[in-house]
Motif scaffolding. Structure first.
Motif, PDB file in Angstrom:
ATOM      1  N   PRO A 224     -48.527 -64.361  -9.868  1.00 10.38           N
ATOM      2  CA  PRO A 224     -48.809 -62.955 -10.174  1.00 10.38           C
ATOM      3  C   PRO A 224     -49.532 -62.267  -9.024  1.00 10.38           C
ATOM      4  O   PRO A 224     -50.369 -62.875  -8.358  1.00 10.38           O
ATOM      5  N   ALA A 225     -49.200 -60.998  -8.813  1.00  9.80           N
ATOM      6  CA  ALA A 225     -49.913 -60.222  -7.802  1.00  9.80           C
ATOM      7  C   ALA A 225     -51.191 -59.652  -8.373  1.00  9.80           C
ATOM      8  O   ALA A 225     -52.175 -59.461  -7.664  1.00  9.80           O
ATOM      9  N   SER A 226     -51.182 -59.373  -9.671  1.00  7.21           N
ATOM     10  CA  SER A 226     -52.335 -58.784 -10.335  1.00  7.21           C
ATOM     11  C   SER A 226     -52.238 -59.092 -11.822  1.00  7.21           C
ATOM     12  O   SER A 226     -51.153 -59.314 -12.351  1.00  7.21           O
ATOM     13  N   MET A 227     -53.372 -59.089 -12.496  1.00  9.47           N
ATOM     14  CA  MET A 227     -53.386 -59.258 -13.938  1.00  9.47           C
ATOM     15  C   MET A 227     -53.501 -57.929 -14.662  1.00  9.47           C
ATOM     16  O   MET A 227     -53.657 -57.891 -15.886  1.00  9.47           O
ATOM     17  N   PHE A 228     -53.431 -56.831 -13.926  1.00 14.71           N
ATOM     18  CA  PHE A 228     -53.459 -55.497 -14.527  1.00 14.71           C
ATOM     19  C   PHE A 228     -52.040 -55.170 -14.971  1.00 14.71           C
ATOM     20  O   PHE A 228     -51.192 -54.788 -14.179  1.00 14.71           O
ATOM     21  N   ALA A 229     -51.781 -55.316 -16.256  1.00  7.24           N
ATOM     22  CA  ALA A 229     -50.421 -55.221 -16.774  1.00  7.24           C
ATOM     23  C   ALA A 229     -49.811 -53.837 -16.600  1.00  7.24           C
ATOM     24  O   ALA A 229     -48.586 -53.688 -16.607  1.00  7.24           O
ATOM     25  N   LEU A 230     -50.623 -52.836 -16.425  1.00  3.14           N
ATOM     26  CA  LEU A 230     -50.109 -51.484 -16.288  1.00  3.14           C
ATOM     27  C   LEU A 230     -49.337 -51.302 -14.988  1.00  3.14           C
ATOM     28  O   LEU A 230     -48.421 -50.491 -14.918  1.00  3.14           O
ATOM     29  N   VAL A 231     -49.689 -52.079 -13.972  1.00  3.86           N
ATOM     30  CA  VAL A 231     -49.029 -51.923 -12.670  1.00  3.86           C
ATOM     31  C   VAL A 231     -48.254 -53.155 -12.251  1.00  3.86           C
ATOM     32  O   VAL A 231     -47.452 -53.090 -11.317  1.00  3.86           O
ATOM     33  N   GLU A 232     -48.456 -54.292 -12.895  1.00  3.12           N
ATOM     34  CA  GLU A 232     -47.782 -55.533 -12.524  1.00  3.12           C
ATOM     35  C   GLU A 232     -46.903 -55.980 -13.690  1.00  3.12           C
ATOM     36  O   GLU A 232     -47.402 -56.368 -14.745  1.00  3.12           O
ATOM     37  N   GLN A 233     -45.569 -55.894 -13.494  1.00  5.90           N
ATOM     38  CA  GLN A 233     -44.635 -56.212 -14.561  1.00  5.90           C
ATOM     39  C   GLN A 233     -43.766 -57.423 -14.245  1.00  5.90           C
ATOM     40  O   GLN A 233     -42.749 -57.641 -14.895  1.00  5.90           O
TER      41      GLN A 233
ATOM     42  N   ASN B 115     -53.673 -41.168 -12.770  1.00  4.34           N
ATOM     43  CA  ASN B 115     -54.277 -41.849 -11.625  1.00  4.34           C
ATOM     44  C   ASN B 115     -54.410 -43.352 -11.837  1.00  4.34           C
ATOM     45  O   ASN B 115     -54.967 -44.049 -10.997  1.00  4.34           O
ATOM     46  N   SER B 116     -53.900 -43.846 -12.956  1.00  2.00           N
ATOM     47  CA  SER B 116     -54.079 -45.268 -13.287  1.00  2.00           C
ATOM     48  C   SER B 116     -53.189 -46.188 -12.477  1.00  2.00           C
ATOM     49  O   SER B 116     -53.453 -47.379 -12.381  1.00  2.00           O
ATOM     50  N   GLY B 117     -52.107 -45.657 -11.919  1.00  2.04           N
ATOM     51  CA  GLY B 117     -51.155 -46.488 -11.190  1.00  2.04           C
ATOM     52  C   GLY B 117     -49.893 -46.748 -11.972  1.00  2.04           C
ATOM     53  O   GLY B 117     -48.949 -47.346 -11.445  1.00  2.04           O
ATOM     54  N   ALA B 118     -49.833 -46.340 -13.238  1.00  2.00           N
ATOM     55  CA  ALA B 118     -48.626 -46.514 -14.039  1.00  2.00           C
ATOM     56  C   ALA B 118     -47.494 -45.665 -13.479  1.00  2.00           C
ATOM     57  O   ALA B 118     -47.726 -44.638 -12.832  1.00  2.00           O
TER      58      ALA B 118
ATOM     59  N   ALA C 125     -57.083 -50.572 -10.750  1.00  2.00           N
ATOM     60  CA  ALA C 125     -56.172 -51.541 -10.131  1.00  2.00           C
ATOM     61  C   ALA C 125     -56.877 -52.469  -9.154  1.00  2.00           C
ATOM     62  O   ALA C 125     -56.380 -53.564  -8.864  1.00  2.00           O
ATOM     63  N   THR C 126     -58.058 -52.067  -8.650  1.00  2.00           N
ATOM     64  CA  THR C 126     -58.782 -52.896  -7.686  1.00  2.00           C
ATOM     65  C   THR C 126     -60.016 -53.566  -8.283  1.00  2.00           C
ATOM     66  O   THR C 126     -60.743 -54.253  -7.571  1.00  2.00           O
ATOM     67  N   LEU C 127     -60.256 -53.375  -9.562  1.00  2.00           N
ATOM     68  CA  LEU C 127     -61.408 -54.019 -10.197  1.00  2.00           C
ATOM     69  C   LEU C 127     -61.140 -55.508 -10.408  1.00  2.00           C
ATOM     70  O   LEU C 127     -60.154 -55.876 -11.039  1.00  2.00           O
ATOM     71  N   PRO C 128     -62.004 -56.387  -9.915  1.00  2.00           N
ATOM     72  CA  PRO C 128     -61.805 -57.817 -10.171  1.00  2.00           C
ATOM     73  C   PRO C 128     -61.760 -58.127 -11.668  1.00  2.00           C
ATOM     74  O   PRO C 128     -61.033 -59.021 -12.104  1.00  2.00           O
TER      75      PRO C 128
ATOM     76  N   GLU D  60     -58.100 -59.447 -11.674  1.00  2.00           N
ATOM     77  CA  GLU D  60     -58.199 -60.887 -11.474  1.00  2.00           C
ATOM     78  C   GLU D  60     -58.704 -61.652 -12.689  1.00  2.00           C
ATOM     79  O   GLU D  60     -58.149 -62.702 -13.033  1.00  2.00           O
ATOM     80  N   PHE D  61     -59.738 -61.138 -13.343  1.00  2.00           N
ATOM     81  CA  PHE D  61     -60.315 -61.879 -14.458  1.00  2.00           C
ATOM     82  C   PHE D  61     -60.555 -60.971 -15.674  1.00  2.00           C
ATOM     83  O   PHE D  61     -61.693 -60.734 -16.074  1.00  2.00           O
TER      84      PHE D  61
END
Length: 639
Positions: free
Chosen positions: A332-341, A463-466, A532-535, A539-540
């Motif tokens: 995974p590139a990110s665990m932020f589901a809004l931007v990583e599908q 501005n969320s990245g969605a 999108a950049t918050l650990p 990430e966690f």
């Protein structure tokens, strides 16, 4: 292994009975003006606005010609590609996987062969179309040139997934035989599926990837005119081809905004007719889902219709072991589901967040969501309401629009009406989404109304990245409480998947408002553009699912520990590890016991070694037809 035809028969029957209970791809999207278009000599071109700064307004010099696109379809031997990817299938089984539109042939919404343009493998017909388009091969060396002497050459971008490494050279040779030179470029999945690269920015000429199909096809964000991502609309939408066919666009909006299944068949037929005629995306085949596991693994049970094979991960166990290892070839590139599908992120997220519901055999079963929020259960109402000039409604194009004379809407009887200033009646949905009372975050804090409220504030913030906000802008109002939320949609919204909790099955877009970040701020107070950049998000994150992500060594492993507050009870296995492996050593790691599960993102075929190991009882193999379908998209415009 199960034979494909028997499973497909079962899926068809199930799909027809319970098609109202299907997961949707599309979640959140935004209002904006429909891109005006015109069709000239079968080539669909977006009408340019009078500005030099507008991106993707220049037709692609090769792909903007429909004859070239159709020629590529005729030059594609789909059976040969499927045989290369799945060499163990019979010709009959391979034929069941062939795709001609974005809907499988056994699906209730398939238009029928007689209603769409079919492109059988016919290279001579393809060559004739290329000649007609001005790409000729005068000396017979299979290199086609235009009048200026420029070669017919295109670049294909695709990931390094094993099946795509097989597919690419086969298709490349097929195109070469017709005089089309294809340069193949394998790129990281994190780039192709990233929120600011690859597909999201239309950085391709040709690209091969897959969409996850479903019993209700959806497709508005993929094929509507107002879903073409550009810099001008902040890259909103998933219509990466830049395809704007007004007839298809209005039909896909109608199909995805009609509650009755029978009424949706005709608009889906229209979209498929235009989709296949314009040939902007070349469907190839439905994936065969293949899984392999440690023979001692109990509870592992991938099923047709359920894309999250971890739906019952809390029940997995290997007697005598406290750890189960899943092998991932895509991290995974990110665990932020809004931007990583990406699929890898989806599966990893499901461990943390759990599922609102499951769709085993395409049947909706509540997990965190108590019961389906349907008209039949009494949790939804679809009332006739009076609307007047100045009201915000959903128009026939599926856009939130101020009602004024000249605006076309569907009235309460489902008829298209040109508003003349006289108040009229329209349908309005109100849905109550309820969740379990015992949902608790993995830090021990009960889920509250503030968490559900934060879900709306972040996911609906541009501005969320969605990349899509359709659902947000279809909402008139919402109310939250500790058990869930009630949504009143704009008059005219008739989403056939209204009963779902405004989300995919994962609960990854309900957020812990109370969580304190490392800098001392509460998550609820952090602006959407920082998420999108918050650990603590990327990430966690913490969730309400069966596991907690405790360690992530990039490029090596992700370690998940059992969530002591999981409402489903203590998971049977204490630790789940996702091990980041390479496609080349995946089978060896399973056979050697280093990993216990390989999923269909890695196993796109069954080697002789794997087959022998299964016959000897050293591994378990699972095969089932999936809804995911492989296709090649064509970018009609240059940036």
């Amino acid at each position: 292994m199960k034979r494909l035809n028997l499973v497909w028969v079962l899926l068809i029957a199930v799909s027809l009975v319970i098609s109202a209970c299907q997961p949707a791809v599309e979640t959140i999207e935004v209002e904006k003006e429909v891109v005006k278009t015109e069709v000239v000599e079968k080539v669909v071109e977006v009408e340019k606005q009078p500005t030099e700064e507008q991106s993707f307004s220049t037709p692609h010099p090769i792909l903007s010609d429909v004859r070239v696109r159709q020629a590529m379809a005729y030059c594609t031997n789909k059976d040969e590609i499927i045989q290369a990817v799945y060499p163990f299938l019979s010709p009959e089984e391979r034929s069941e996987l062939v795709m001609d539109t974005f809907i499988p042939k056994n699906h209730w919404a398939y238009a029928g062969d007689e209603n769409v343009t079919i492109y059988p493998f016919d290279p001579e017909k393809g060559k004739a179309l290329l000649d007609e388009a001005g790409w000729t091969d005068e000396d017979g060396d299979n290199v086609r040139l235009n009048a200026e002497g420029e070669p017919l050459m295109l670049e294909l971008l695709l990931t390094e997934a094993p099946h795509r490494k097989i597919l690419a050279p086969v298709w490349q040779q097929q195109m070469k035989a017709c005089g089309i030179r294809i340069t193949v470029n394998h790129v990281p999945s994190t780039w192709l599926y990233g929120d600011t690269t690859g597909l999201a920015r239309r950085e391709f000429e040709l690209t091969d990837y897959a969409w996850v199909g479903q019993s209700d096809p959806s497709g508005r964000t993929l094929y509507a005119c107002d879903q073409i991502p550009t810099a001008e609309n902040n890259w909103e939408g998933q219509n990466v081809m830049g395809w704007c066919n007004p007839v298809a666009s209005q039909a896909i909006v109608k199909a995805t905004n009609t509650l009755n299944q029978e009424d949706r068949k005709e608009p889906y037929k229209i979209v498929q007719q235009e989709f296949t005629k314009d040939m902007v995306s070349l469907p190839i085949y439905n994936h065969l889902e293949i899984f392999a596991s440690n023979p001692n693994l109990k509870g592992f049970n991938p099923q047709p219709g359920e894309e999250y094979y971890t739906y019952n991960v809390a029940e997995w166990e290997i007697p005598g072991k406290d750890t189960i290892v899943i092998g991932f070839t895509q991290e995974p590139a990110s665990m932020f589901a809004l931007v990583e599908q990406g699929v890898s992120a989806i599966i990893a997220n499901s461990l943390i967040h759990g599922l609102a519901f499951s769709t085993v055999n395409y049947d909706f079963q509540g997990i965190a969501q108590k019961v389906p929020s349907t008209l039949e259960s009494g949790l939804a109402q679809n009332l006739d309401v009076e609307v007047k000039e100045g009201d915000l409604v959903y128009d026939v194009d599926g856009n939130p629009t101020e009602l004024k004379p000249g605006v076309e809407v569907y009235n309460a009887a489902g008829e298209v009406v040109n508003f003349d200033g006289t108040p009229l009646m329209m349908k309005q949905l109100t849905v109550n989404y309820q969740f379990r009372d015992d949902m608790v975050w993995s830090d021990g804090t009960p889920v509250s109304a503030a968490d559900f409220d934060l879900r709306f504030k972040i996911d609906c913030d541009e501005n969320s990245g969605a990349t899509s906000f359709n659902t947000c802008r279809s909402i008139q109002s919402y109310e939250v409480n500790d058990a869930g939320y009630t949504v009143t949609y704009l008059p005219g919204v008739q989403d056939p998947l209204y009963f779902r909790a405004l989300m995919d099955p994962r609960l990854s877009n309900v957020y812990p408002a109370h969580r304190v970040l490392s800098d001392g701020r509460k998550l609820a107070d952090v602006p959407a553009e920082e998420w999108a950049t918050l650990p603590e998000i990327a990430e966690f994150p913490i969730g309400v699912g069966p596991y907690v992500l405790k360690e992530w060594v990039k490029g090596e492993k992700m370690v998940f520990e059992a969530n002591p507050y999981y409402y489903g009870g203590s998971p049977k296995t204490k630790t789940i590890v996702i091990s980041i492996i390479t496609p080349d050593n995946a089978e060896a790691q399973l056979l050697g016991g280093q990993v216990d599960v390989l999923d269909s993102t890695t196993l796109n075929t069954i080697s002789d070694t794997m087959r022998k190991a299964a016959d000897e009882g050293k591994i378990n193999l699972y095969t089932l037809p999936g809804g995911t379908w492989e296709h090649i998209d064509m970018n009609l415009y240059l940036p």
